[in-house]
Design an enzyme around this catalytic site. Structure first.
Site, short mmCIF file in Angstrom:
data_model
loop_
_atom_site.label_atom_id
_atom_site.label_comp_id
_atom_site.label_asym_id
_atom_site.label_seq_id
_atom_site.Cartn_x
_atom_site.Cartn_y
_atom_site.Cartn_z
N MET A 141 12.71 24.32 3.41
CA MET A 141 11.89 23.57 2.45
C MET A 141 12.74 22.79 1.45
SD MET A 141 8.74 25.04 0.15
CE MET A 141 7.80 25.66 1.53
N LYS A 191 0.84 -1.21 0.00
CA LYS A 191 0.00 0.00 0.00
C LYS A 191 0.87 1.26 0.00
CE LYS A 191 -0.24 0.01 5.04
NZ LYS A 191 -0.98 -0.52 6.20
N TYR A 219 16.79 29.49 9.75
CA TYR A 219 15.56 30.03 10.35
C TYR A 219 15.58 29.89 11.87
CZ TYR A 219 13.11 30.17 5.83
OH TYR A 219 12.72 30.45 4.55
C1 LIG Z 1 -0.34 -1.66 6.83
C2 LIG Z 1 -1.01 -2.90 7.23
C3 LIG Z 1 -0.27 -4.10 7.32
C4 LIG Z 1 1.24 -4.13 7.18
O1 LIG Z 1 1.81 -3.55 8.32
P1 LIG Z 1 3.39 -3.59 8.59
O2 LIG Z 1 3.50 -3.31 10.04
O3 LIG Z 1 4.00 -2.50 7.77
O4 LIG Z 1 3.88 -4.93 8.21
C5 LIG Z 1 -0.97 -5.27 7.59
N1 LIG Z 1 -2.31 -5.27 7.79
C6 LIG Z 1 -3.04 -4.15 7.74
C7 LIG Z 1 -4.50 -4.21 7.97
C8 LIG Z 1 -2.42 -2.92 7.46
O5 LIG Z 1 -3.15 -1.80 7.42
#
Ligand SMILES: *Cc1c(COP(=O)(O)O)cnc(C)c1O
Length: 379
Positions: free
Chosen positions: A305, A42, A257
């Site tokens: 930035m 993801k 800054y």
């Molecule tokens: C992101 C996610 C994972 C993977 O998590 P990691 O800790 O990065 O391995 C697994 N299951 C769900 C539901 C997630 O949202």
């Protein structure tokens, strides 16, 4: 007509795909042959690039990928036809036809979606998410006590039931046991549906957390070592950025800054072309060192930035000049270390750097991957 200037990148995030393959093998060995290892890709594979990372994992033997939403799923499907793709959350009740026409597996998170799945036809494959202590998505354990719902689940059986641990990173946390026991009850109720509770951190909680499948993201990208005595995961990302300019700063002058740094001696400073827009955490100002020609140089003043400033007074003059790269992430100073210095999570650092920097891939394919692919074709 648009004009564009072609020149080498000032900020490069180098991604070692061989390390990702090794981490996948490592997790597979850890959980053993009875447990399937699904890869979580993801958020553009945690910033590392969805398609390249997916290809690497498929070559390594992964046969199920999880994405966040349908957009990512469709992009993935357009590159890989044979692989199973599951979507963590995206309204099957609204977009069912997209799932069906592109052979995608929905994770069902509520009763509305379950109803849509049950009216979509017997053949609709789906995973069921059950809420056991995270309070995010999923049917509650209470929902499962309704007879009509159980009957639906018996008739239209999910192929996998899953849940997500809130405190997997704390090996001693009582919430892990509570969630596992709640999940175990659901798992027993829905037999023979298979179960998946652990994400990366859960891999290190032991066998009783693995059930039939683990879903790992972070571990593949080298950013989870929860509970492990020695970290078996390889770092995946290296980061370098180019020096743009250098100047002499007299003793007692402010740098950057807010004047959060003031020179205590006549200093030589270099301005480096990386800032928070590239994903460098603002909160690591005045806290980290970069490597430069074998020397160590402190980051001084706030990160702006587009730029940051380092003190190169102790680096011999001949060793750096505008155009020289400094190294921010190396094998010895990883995403985990940068995140700890900045007080943020390594996942946050990685996704932001990945989105903000020019990505360069190392070890695009391995001899063993080519071997596996040719064997697969022959079968
Ligand atoms: C992101 C996610 C994972 C993977 O998590 P990691 O800790 O990065 O391995 C697994 N299951 C769900 C539901 C997630 O949202």
């Amino acid at each position: 007509m648009t004009l564009s200037l072609v020149r080498p990148a000032d900020v490069v995030l180098e991604i070692d795909l061989a390390a990702i393959r090794a981490n996948f093998q490592n997790v597979s060995t850890l959980v053993g042959p009875q447990v399937r290892v699904a890869a979580v890709v993801k958020s553009d594979a945690y910033g590392l690039g969805l398609v390249n990372i997916a290809r690497t994992l498929i070559d390594a033997g992964c046969d199920l990928l999880f994405v966040a939403n349908l957009d990512e799923a469709l992009l993935l499907r357009s590159s890989f036809s044979g692989i199973a793709i599951a979507v963590f959350r995206d309204e099957f009740d609204r977009f069912g036809t997209w799932y069906q026409s592109h052979d995608l597996i929905p994770v069902v998170n509520n009763c509305k979606e379950l109803h849509a799945v049950s009216t979509a036809g017997e053949a609709q494959t789906y995973f069921l998410n059950v809420e056991t202590g995270f309070s995010r998505f999923g049917l509650s354990v209470g929902d499962l006590q309704h007879k009509y719902l159980l009957r639906t689940l018996e008739r239209y059986r999910p192929s996998i039931v899953l849940s997500h641990l809130a405190c997997g990173e704390c090996i001693w946390h009582a919430a892990n046991v509570l969630q596992r026991d709640r999940f175990r009850a659901v798992y027993d109720l829905l037999k023979p549906t298979r179960g998946s509770l652990a994400a990366s951190a859960g891999v290190w909680l032991g066998k009783s957390y693995h059930f039939d499948m683990v879903r790992v993201g972070s571990a593949l990208y080298g950013i989870s070592k929860a509970g492990a005595q020695t970290n078996p995961l390889q770092p995946v990302a290296k980061l370098r950025a180019r020096i743009l300019d250098m100047r002499n700063v007299p003793a007692g002058e402010a740098v950057g800054y807010g004047a959060t740094f003031r020179t205590v001696r006549a200093s030589r400073v270099a301005i480096v072309g990386i800032g928070y827009k590239h994903g460098l955490p603002w909160s690591c100002a005045n806290k980290i060192f970069v490597r430069l020609a074998g020397y160590s140089a402190p980051l001084i003043g706030r990160i702006s930035m587009e730029y940051m400033t380092i003190d190169i007074t102790d680096v011999p003059a001949g060793r750096c000049s505008p155009g020289t790269f400094v190294e921010l992430l190396t094998e010895d100073f990883t995403v985990n270390d940068l995140a700890a210095a900045a007080g943020v999570s390594p996942q946050e650092v990685l996704t932001r750097l990945g989105a903000g920097c020019t990505r360069k891939y190392l070890n695009l394919s391995s001899p063993s991957a080519a071997f596996t692919a040719s064997r697969r074709r022959r079968r």
